[in-house]
Design an enzyme around this catalytic site. Structure first.
Site, PDB file in Angstrom:
ATOM      1  CB  ALA A  93      -0.908   0.005   1.220  1.00  0.00           C
ATOM      2  CB  ILE A 115      -0.640   7.690  -0.955  1.00  0.00           C
ATOM      3  CG1 ILE A 115      -0.045   8.128   0.413  1.00  0.00           C
ATOM      4  CG2 ILE A 115      -1.862   6.824  -0.743  1.00  0.00           C
ATOM      5  CD1 ILE A 115      -0.917   9.099   1.184  1.00  0.00           C
ATOM      6  CG  ASP A 125       4.879  13.462  -6.013  1.00  0.00           C
ATOM      7  OD1 ASP A 125       4.914  12.773  -4.977  1.00  0.00           O
ATOM      8  OD2 ASP A 125       5.090  12.983  -7.148  1.00  0.00           O
ATOM      9  CE1 TYR A 172       5.819   6.757  -2.861  1.00  0.00           C
ATOM     10  CE2 TYR A 172       7.947   7.006  -3.931  1.00  0.00           C
ATOM     11  CZ  TYR A 172       6.784   6.288  -3.742  1.00  0.00           C
ATOM     12  OH  TYR A 172       6.575   5.103  -4.413  1.00  0.00           O
ATOM     13  N   GLY A 179      11.639   0.987  -9.934  1.00  0.00           N
ATOM     14  CA  GLY A 179      11.772   2.287 -10.590  1.00  0.00           C
ATOM     15  C   GLY A 179      10.374   2.765 -10.938  1.00  0.00           C
ATOM     16  CB  VAL A 194       5.683   0.413 -11.882  1.00  0.00           C
ATOM     17  CG1 VAL A 194       5.039  -0.887 -12.345  1.00  0.00           C
ATOM     18  CG2 VAL A 194       6.942   0.129 -11.066  1.00  0.00           C
TER      19      VAL A 194
HETATM   20  P1  NAD Z   1      -1.559   2.139  -6.851  1.00  0.00           P
HETATM   21  O1  NAD Z   1      -2.051   3.507  -6.518  1.00  0.00           O
HETATM   22  O2  NAD Z   1      -2.048   1.477  -8.070  1.00  0.00           O
HETATM   23  O3  NAD Z   1      -1.808   1.155  -5.612  1.00  0.00           O
HETATM   24  C1  NAD Z   1      -1.663   1.545  -4.286  1.00  0.00           C
HETATM   25  C2  NAD Z   1      -2.732   0.856  -3.478  1.00  0.00           C
HETATM   26  O4  NAD Z   1      -2.560   1.183  -2.093  1.00  0.00           O
HETATM   27  C3  NAD Z   1      -4.150   1.290  -3.871  1.00  0.00           C
HETATM   28  O5  NAD Z   1      -4.926   0.138  -4.075  1.00  0.00           O
HETATM   29  C4  NAD Z   1      -4.638   2.066  -2.670  1.00  0.00           C
HETATM   30  O6  NAD Z   1      -6.026   1.972  -2.429  1.00  0.00           O
HETATM   31  C5  NAD Z   1      -3.858   1.398  -1.543  1.00  0.00           C
HETATM   32  N1  NAD Z   1      -3.782   2.244  -0.364  1.00  0.00           N
HETATM   33  C6  NAD Z   1      -3.447   3.556  -0.307  1.00  0.00           C
HETATM   34  N2  NAD Z   1      -3.528   4.001   0.961  1.00  0.00           N
HETATM   35  C7  NAD Z   1      -3.911   2.946   1.714  1.00  0.00           C
HETATM   36  C8  NAD Z   1      -4.175   2.773   3.100  1.00  0.00           C
HETATM   37  N3  NAD Z   1      -4.052   3.780   3.978  1.00  0.00           N
HETATM   38  N4  NAD Z   1      -4.553   1.553   3.539  1.00  0.00           N
HETATM   39  C9  NAD Z   1      -4.708   0.521   2.669  1.00  0.00           C
HETATM   40  N5  NAD Z   1      -4.467   0.620   1.351  1.00  0.00           N
HETATM   41  C10 NAD Z   1      -4.093   1.820   0.881  1.00  0.00           C
HETATM   42  O7  NAD Z   1       0.024   2.280  -6.875  1.00  0.00           O
HETATM   43  P2  NAD Z   1       1.153   1.223  -7.273  1.00  0.00           P
HETATM   44  O8  NAD Z   1       1.975   1.859  -8.296  1.00  0.00           O
HETATM   45  O9  NAD Z   1       0.587  -0.113  -7.480  1.00  0.00           O
HETATM   46  O10 NAD Z   1       2.005   1.247  -5.920  1.00  0.00           O
HETATM   47  C11 NAD Z   1       2.185   0.112  -5.088  1.00  0.00           C
HETATM   48  C12 NAD Z   1       3.425   0.320  -4.231  1.00  0.00           C
HETATM   49  O11 NAD Z   1       4.575   0.428  -5.079  1.00  0.00           O
HETATM   50  C13 NAD Z   1       3.392   1.615  -3.416  1.00  0.00           C
HETATM   51  O12 NAD Z   1       3.966   1.379  -2.150  1.00  0.00           O
HETATM   52  C14 NAD Z   1       4.260   2.552  -4.222  1.00  0.00           C
HETATM   53  O13 NAD Z   1       4.813   3.562  -3.421  1.00  0.00           O
HETATM   54  C15 NAD Z   1       5.294   1.588  -4.751  1.00  0.00           C
HETATM   55  N6  NAD Z   1       6.008   2.056  -5.937  1.00  0.00           N
HETATM   56  C16 NAD Z   1       5.315   2.370  -7.075  1.00  0.00           C
HETATM   57  C17 NAD Z   1       6.034   2.813  -8.179  1.00  0.00           C
HETATM   58  C18 NAD Z   1       5.368   3.182  -9.467  1.00  0.00           C
HETATM   59  O14 NAD Z   1       6.061   3.741 -10.357  1.00  0.00           O
HETATM   60  N7  NAD Z   1       4.093   2.905  -9.671  1.00  0.00           N
HETATM   61  C19 NAD Z   1       7.436   2.927  -8.120  1.00  0.00           C
HETATM   62  C20 NAD Z   1       8.078   2.586  -6.942  1.00  0.00           C
HETATM   63  C21 NAD Z   1       7.349   2.153  -5.861  1.00  0.00           C
END
Ligand code: NAD
Length: 247
Positions: A90, A92, A95, A154, A185, A187
């Site tokens: 999970a 968010i 930024d 973040y 990185g 995604v």
């Molecule tokens: P996403 O927004 O698709 O998924 C994030 C999920 O977390 C969502 O389903 C949201 O409802 C849930 N969430 C948010 N706050 C929450 C809370 N308080 N309690 C329970 N659930 C909660 O984003 P993603 O890209 O799939 O990101 C997943 C993870 O990967 C995150 O930790 C993000 O920081 C990390 N990440 C993402 C990227 C990217 O480029 N997308 C890069 C590096 C790291």
């Protein structure tokens, strides 16, 4: 192979969905966590996943809140048994440059991305120690390793996540429980959909592989750490970033 109960927080999100599919493919009992305010979407998500042959379960819980995280963990344990695989996914973003960042922007990101890892893992860890088996995988970010303009909140949270991983890995090393970090990185998920096109092009231009990752690229790395055979890997931080950290 033993079927193990796996909880994936943020399980219905972009990377979370791919992780659920990967762990279903490993024949684990997969439970996706979702925000209580998103229960309707989560039901629809489960239907879609099942229609594709992924027998996922869902559970509601707000990882930024300790009591809600505890109830989520207890619900999974009562329905399915002890959690032996935990993927803290999970997250968010809010930024802004530090000069424009409000205390709320700071707190929300720390509460979800860093405190969330504590809130859920704290409630799962006793069960893993009791089982003598556990796999914890924390999803950090390349921006926790190198920092990123507009992401003091973040980057701080994600750097903290790997500190947590290394400390807990030492506490659990002789208990059959491994704790590792994946640092993706960029995604292709809803999280990065909000990045303006011109900034996205700049980012892609800086990635040696020349493209953003597909969620399945991250999920395969998570799946690797979750296997029984990965027992000798703990406290690691695996970058999955197309070479971005080098550029
Ligand atoms: P996403 O927004 O698709 O998924 C994030 C999920 O977390 C969502 O389903 C949201 O409802 C849930 N969430 C948010 N706050 C929450 C809370 N308080 N309690 C329970 N659930 C909660 O984003 P993603 O890209 O799939 O990101 C997943 C993870 O990967 C995150 O930790 C993000 O920081 C990390 N990440 C993402 C990227 C990217 O480029 N997308 C890069 C590096 C790291």
């Amino acid at each position: 192979m033993t079927k193990r109960v796996a909880l994936i927080t943020g399980g219905t999100g972009g990377i979370g969905t791919a992780v659920c599919q990967e762990l279903c493919g490993q024949d684990q009992l997969v439970v996706a966590g979702f925000l209580p305010s998103e229960s309707e979407q989560a039901e629809t998500w489960r239907g879609t996943m099942r229609s594709k042959g992924h027998a996922v379960e869902i559970v509601s819980g707000d990882v930024s809140n300790f009591d809600s995280s505890r109830s989520m963990v207890r619900e999974v344990e009562t329905k399915h048994g002890p959690i032996e695989i935990l993927v803290n996914c999970a997250g968010i973003t809010r930024d802004k440059t530090l000069r424009k960042m409000s205390p709320d922007d700071w707190q929300a990101v720390i509460d979800t991305n860093l405190n969330g890892v504590f809130n859920v893992t704290r409630n799962v860890v006793d069960g893993m120690i009791e089982s003598g088996y556990g796999r914890v995988v924390n999803i950090s970010s390349v921006n926790g390793q190198k920092g990123q303009f507009g992401q003091t909140n973040y980057s701080a949270a994600k750097a903290g996540v790997h500190g947590f991983t290394m400390a807990l890995a030492q506490e659990l090393a002789n208990k059959g429980v491994t704790v590792n970090t994946i640092s993706p990185g960029y995604v292709d998920t809803p999280m990065t959909d909000v990045i303006p096109e011109d900034i996205k092009n700049q980012i892609v231009g800086a990635i040696p592989i020349g493209d953003v990752a597909d969620p399945s690229d991250i999920a395969r790395a998570v799946g690797f750490f979750c296997q029984e055979q990965a027992a000798y890997i703990t406290g690691a931080n695996l970058p999955v970033n197309g070479g971005l950290y080098m550029s």
